[in-house]
Scaffold this active site. Structure first.
Site, PDB file in Angstrom:
ATOM      1  N   GLU A 158      60.548 -20.035  53.390  1.00  0.00           N
ATOM      2  CA  GLU A 158      60.368 -20.178  51.949  1.00  0.00           C
ATOM      3  C   GLU A 158      61.739 -20.515  51.398  1.00  0.00           C
ATOM      4  O   GLU A 158      62.610 -19.648  51.301  1.00  0.00           O
ATOM      5  CB  GLU A 158      59.796 -18.886  51.349  1.00  0.00           C
ATOM      6  CG  GLU A 158      59.358 -19.039  49.899  1.00  0.00           C
ATOM      7  CD  GLU A 158      60.367 -18.501  48.916  1.00  0.00           C
ATOM      8  OE1 GLU A 158      61.018 -19.339  48.232  1.00  0.00           O
ATOM      9  OE2 GLU A 158      60.515 -17.280  48.828  1.00  0.00           O
ATOM     10  N   CYS A 210      62.983 -18.201  42.909  1.00  0.00           N
ATOM     11  CA  CYS A 210      62.699 -19.424  43.666  1.00  0.00           C
ATOM     12  C   CYS A 210      61.654 -20.292  42.974  1.00  0.00           C
ATOM     13  O   CYS A 210      61.717 -21.520  43.041  1.00  0.00           O
ATOM     14  CB  CYS A 210      62.219 -19.077  45.070  1.00  0.00           C
ATOM     15  SG  CYS A 210      63.441 -18.179  46.051  1.00  0.00           S
TER      16      CYS A 210
END
Length: 485
Positions: free
Chosen positions: A249, A283
């Site tokens: 990720e 993020c």
């Protein structure tokens, strides 16, 4: 309030073999909070040996018993939420309310995977002949080396530890050096819940050295990373030599597309609240705002008002809504991006500077930039901080081309009350996650991850556990029966 942290190897806490330590710093004051152990090569090798032995033990534990132990971890984390949140706020500077919310979200991950461990379903395939049987089963991949980032220091490692344990794997977790305390608290909960020794191990110290040694070991069969795109590419190269299973990720640059059929001021309020959460260090943070030209002025005006009204300060202080950035390099990068946007003609609608009353800490004002050109660095590079660049668009095709123009594809957002427009947009955005009239995407029961250079694999949800499993196909020939026997 803050304790020095040791390594956790083979079911016990201990200092580094050579006694080495590193400092942990409060980003709000730039003062030393405490120390972490700096793992030596001997410590890394000990963790590998422990994880190998722990895997043999943990994978043989029955699924219902595994589920019971993992659920107990969730219970202990929830019982300790206040203490863990204080430690997190000290390390990251995030407001205490946000820290508590994150700790509870981390507990949700353990609760979810306590249930998923009982739902690792295989498949029976109808054979072509009556004397054979065909089946598919899923088995734990083995020892996992996991690396998490500092921006969500409890939630990110929780996703990895809980899924690995749910699948029957052992894990060596390496948190970011800026904020290791929350991860250590999760590991302590695993210990107190009765997770067998060796199933969970915790290393701190030099990230590059630890990663290289762990990934090079044949003991490790799976690598999980939450981090930046450049670091992800380095880890992929390392994992390739051993053909390791990998999930990543990585960074994003979340486009937000605001169409002309919405209440622009209400949408601006939602966007501003989300943008400045965790000081913009998220993020999946909304980071490029494309607003239809007919709604741009109303949206920009309300967004700037919201930014100016936020109370900035130390996360532990009453009423603070946004804390500092996590480190000096983050502050310096944000200052460079804002300066570049200004030079290219962007308007500063709010903020743009270090707060006037601040003489220490990594603080930056909640900032809104208007009419930002697409060639500005902030429109090309992920602004991991409290800056919102705004621009306008005229047509659907134009905005989709601009939104999809970058190599990143983690999350995107669409605001429209027209079902046709919203559906087209969430299908056309090249991202792994889309929020439609919604920005709070992360939840234990949904898959989290991106496409393109934003990564591979998924964490969370029913799909998340499969990144820690190997699929095995079995075909069995039955013994021939003797007629009349």
């Amino acid at each position: 309030m803050y304790r020095d942290l040791e390594l956790y190897i083979d079911g016990a806490w201990r200092g580094a073999a050579n006694g080495a330590t590193r400092d942990v710093t409060d980003p709000a004051t730039e003062e030393r909070l405490g120390t972490i152990a700096d793992a030596s090569d001997a410590d890394i090798d000990a963790a590998l040996a422990a994880a190998k032995a722990g895997f043999a033990i943990w994978r043989s534990v029955g699924t219902w018993e595994r589920a019971r132990l993992i659920r107990r971890v969730a219970e202990l984390v929830r019982e300790r939420v206040d203490a863990i949140a204080v430690q997190m706020s000290l390390e990251t500077g995030k407001p205490l309310a946000e820290a508590k919310g994150e700790v509870n979200a981390a507990a949700d991950q353990f609760e979810w995977y306590a249930e998923e461990t009982k739902r690792i379903y295989g498949q029976i395939i109808e054979s072509r002949t009556p004397d054979s049987r065909m089946a598919v089963i899923h088995q734990p991949v083995g020892v996992v080396a996991a690396f998490s980032a500092w921006n969500f220091p409890a939630l990110l490692p929780a996703r990895k530890i809980s899924a690995a344990l749910g699948a029957g794997c052992s894990i060596i977790i390496k948190p970011a050096g800026e904020a290791p305390g929350s991860c250590a608290a999760l590991v302590a909960a695993c210990h107190d819940a009765g997770i067998p020794r060796g199933a969970v191990n915790f290393l701190t110290g030099n990230s590059d050295r630890i990663a290289r040694r762990l990934i090079a070991s044949p003991i490790v069969r799976k690598v999980s990373l939450t981090g930046s795109v450049p670091v992800g590419k380095q880890v992929l190269h390392l994992a390739a030599d051993g053909v390791k299973k990998v999930s990543m990720e990585l960074g994003g640059h979340g486009p937000v597309v605001v169409f002309d059929d919405v209440d622009a001021e209400k949408v601006a309020e939602v966007c501003a609240t989300t943008k400045f959460r965790n000081c913009g260090q998220v993020c999946i943070s909304p980071t490029r705002f494309y607003v239809h030209e007919s709604k741009y002025e109303a949206f920009a005006g309300r967004f700037a008002e919201m930014a100016k009204a936020l109370k900035v300060g130390r996360g532990m202080d009453e009423g603070v809504q946004m804390g500092p950035l996590a480190n000096r390099r983050g502050l310096e990068t944000i200052q460079e991006l804002v300066a570049d946007a200004r030079q290219r003609g962007a308007e500063v609608l709010a903020g743009g500077n270090v707060p006037a009353n601040t003489n220490r800490g990594y603080f930056f004002e909640p900032t809104v930039l208007g009419r930002v050109p697409d060639d500005a660095r902030i429109m090309q590079e992920e602004p991991f901080g409290p800056v919102a660049p705004l621009t306008s668009f005229r047509s659907y095709d134009e905005v989709m081309e601009r939104a999809n123009s970058l190599p990143f594809g983690l999350a995107g957002y669409v605001f429209s009350n027209d079902l046709r427009t919203a559906t087209r947009a969430y299908e056309d955005l090249e991202v792994g996650m889309v929020g439609v009239n919604e920005m709070l995407l992360a939840t234990a029961e949904a898959p989290f991850g991106g496409v393109k250079e934003s990564g591979m694999g998924r964490e969370g949800g029913a799909f998340g556990i499969h990144d820690y499993l190997e699929t095995k196909y079995v075909k069995m020939k039955l013994e021939e029966r003797v007629r009349g026997a």
